[in-house]
Design a protein around this motif. Structure first.
Motif, mmCIF file in Angstrom:
data_model
loop_
_atom_site.group_PDB
_atom_site.id
_atom_site.type_symbol
_atom_site.label_atom_id
_atom_site.label_comp_id
_atom_site.label_asym_id
_atom_site.label_seq_id
_atom_site.Cartn_x
_atom_site.Cartn_y
_atom_site.Cartn_z
ATOM 1 N N MET A 162 152.522 120.633 18.500
ATOM 2 C CA MET A 162 153.411 121.509 18.741
ATOM 3 C C MET A 162 155.450 121.964 18.615
ATOM 4 N N THR A 163 155.541 122.894 18.693
ATOM 5 C CA THR A 163 156.811 122.941 18.497
ATOM 6 C C THR A 163 157.558 123.587 19.716
ATOM 7 N N THR A 164 158.023 123.305 20.375
ATOM 8 C CA THR A 164 159.048 124.047 21.604
ATOM 9 C C THR A 164 160.096 123.221 21.500
ATOM 10 N N GLU A 165 160.849 124.101 22.619
ATOM 11 C CA GLU A 165 162.206 123.007 22.804
ATOM 12 C C GLU A 165 162.426 122.012 22.590
ATOM 13 N N GLU A 166 161.624 121.378 23.573
ATOM 14 C CA GLU A 166 161.628 120.056 23.861
ATOM 15 C C GLU A 166 161.615 119.304 22.945
ATOM 16 N N THR A 167 159.796 119.198 22.292
ATOM 17 C CA THR A 167 159.805 118.744 21.364
ATOM 18 C C THR A 167 160.361 118.476 20.428
ATOM 19 N N ILE A 168 161.435 119.672 19.849
ATOM 20 C CA ILE A 168 162.471 119.574 18.266
ATOM 21 C C ILE A 168 163.743 118.684 18.989
ATOM 22 N N LEU A 169 164.254 119.039 19.855
ATOM 23 C CA LEU A 169 164.730 118.312 20.472
ATOM 24 C C LEU A 169 165.124 116.824 20.384
ATOM 25 N N ARG A 170 163.206 116.675 20.622
ATOM 26 C CA ARG A 170 163.402 114.991 20.701
ATOM 27 C C ARG A 170 163.516 114.556 18.884
ATOM 28 N N GLU A 171 162.765 115.594 18.419
ATOM 29 C CA GLU A 171 163.083 115.662 17.008
ATOM 30 C C GLU A 171 164.218 114.882 16.536
ATOM 31 N N ILE A 172 164.946 116.223 16.288
ATOM 32 C CA ILE A 172 166.417 116.288 15.960
ATOM 33 C C ILE A 172 167.052 114.351 16.429
ATOM 34 N N SER A 173 166.792 114.193 17.906
ATOM 35 C CA SER A 173 168.004 112.728 18.516
ATOM 36 C C SER A 173 167.017 112.019 17.104
ATOM 37 N N LEU A 174 166.382 111.678 17.145
ATOM 38 C CA LEU A 174 165.046 111.079 16.955
ATOM 39 C C LEU A 174 165.721 110.406 15.117
ATOM 40 N N PHE A 175 166.095 111.887 14.219
ATOM 41 C CA PHE A 175 166.151 111.678 13.366
ATOM 42 C C PHE A 175 167.500 111.343 13.212
ATOM 43 N N TRP A 176 168.767 111.707 14.142
ATOM 44 C CA TRP A 176 169.529 111.308 14.761
ATOM 45 C C TRP A 176 170.467 109.691 14.421
ATOM 46 N N GLU A 177 168.481 108.970 15.068
ATOM 47 C CA GLU A 177 169.093 107.356 15.155
ATOM 48 C C GLU A 177 168.276 107.007 14.192
ATOM 49 N N LEU A 178 167.546 107.978 12.690
ATOM 50 C CA LEU A 178 167.589 107.100 11.321
ATOM 51 C C LEU A 178 168.262 107.322 10.781
#
Length: 213
Positions: A162-178
């Motif tokens: 699912m794409t929710t605000e919560e999952t999107i913010l988490r994915e953005i954060s994970l991508f920045w870590e990478l």
């Protein structure tokens, strides 16, 4: 049964599904195998431990049908925009026929200054199939705008569900870590690319970081 399934999905997005969506839904399912990919040039792939973590691509300029929504929840904005685009794709256009589905559908989002939540306004964009790129069918809905989008260079990473605000913010954060510290991509604007229709639970999505011009 098909309508009831989509209705149940819509309710999880806090959206009610109008009865006039039954026709477009049936057409979408009927044409689900014939999906034209948005053209792009693969530039590079980056991985960790032999696993592809993210890749870089370049998308050419092209014509897109776009809808802008600013509902209280991200899921409401994309659901309502996609329903408008489905009607346009299926029949509500100047040629009066099914235009054909392209993937991915893009949802352009903006983070607040603090970077802790999404701005309400979301732009949902559908790439016009190759046969209509030169002469796009006119939408009957005045809220759908045909836009020539400039070439785009992105770094992109896959995620599922699912794409929710919560999952999107988490994915953005994970991508920045990478990625680590870098000033080669934008920090306020991102794109969520969806490859499957909203009725598929474990659907494939990508988060796109936009490279600086």
């Amino acid at each position: 049964r098909l309508f009831a399934h989509w209705e149940a999905v819509a309710s999880t997005h806090r959206v009610s599904l109008p009865r006039d969506m039954a026709g477009p839904i049936a057409q979408m399912v009927q044409h689900s195998q014939a999906r034209e990919p948005v053209p792009y040039v693969f530039l590079s792939q980056h991985g960790k431990c032999k696993e592809a973590a993210y890749e870089e691509r370049r998308y050419p300029a092209g014509k897109w049908a776009c809808v802008t929504m600013g509902e209280p929840m991200y899921e409401q904005s994309i659901s309502m925009s996609f329903m408008k685009l489905m009607r346009y794709i299926c029949k509500e256009n100047s040629v009066g026929c099914h235009l054909g589905m392209t993937i991915p559908v893009l949802n352009e989002i903006h983070l607040t200054k603090e970077g802790t939540e999404l701005e309400r306004e979301v732009v949902t964009a559908y790439y016009l199939p190759g046969v209509f790129q030169q002469n796009p069918p006119v939408p009957m809905d005045p809220e759908i705008h045909i836009t020539e989008r400039a070439p785009l260079r992105v770094v992109t990473r896959v995620f599922y569900g699912m794409t929710t605000e919560e999952t999107i913010l988490r994915e953005i954060s994970l991508f920045w870590e990478l990625l680590g510290s870098t000033d080669t991509v934008l920090r306020e604007t991102y794109i969520v690319a969806s490859y499957e229709n909203p009725s598929i639970p474990q659907r494939r999505n990508e988060i796109w970081f936009i490279c600086q011009a």
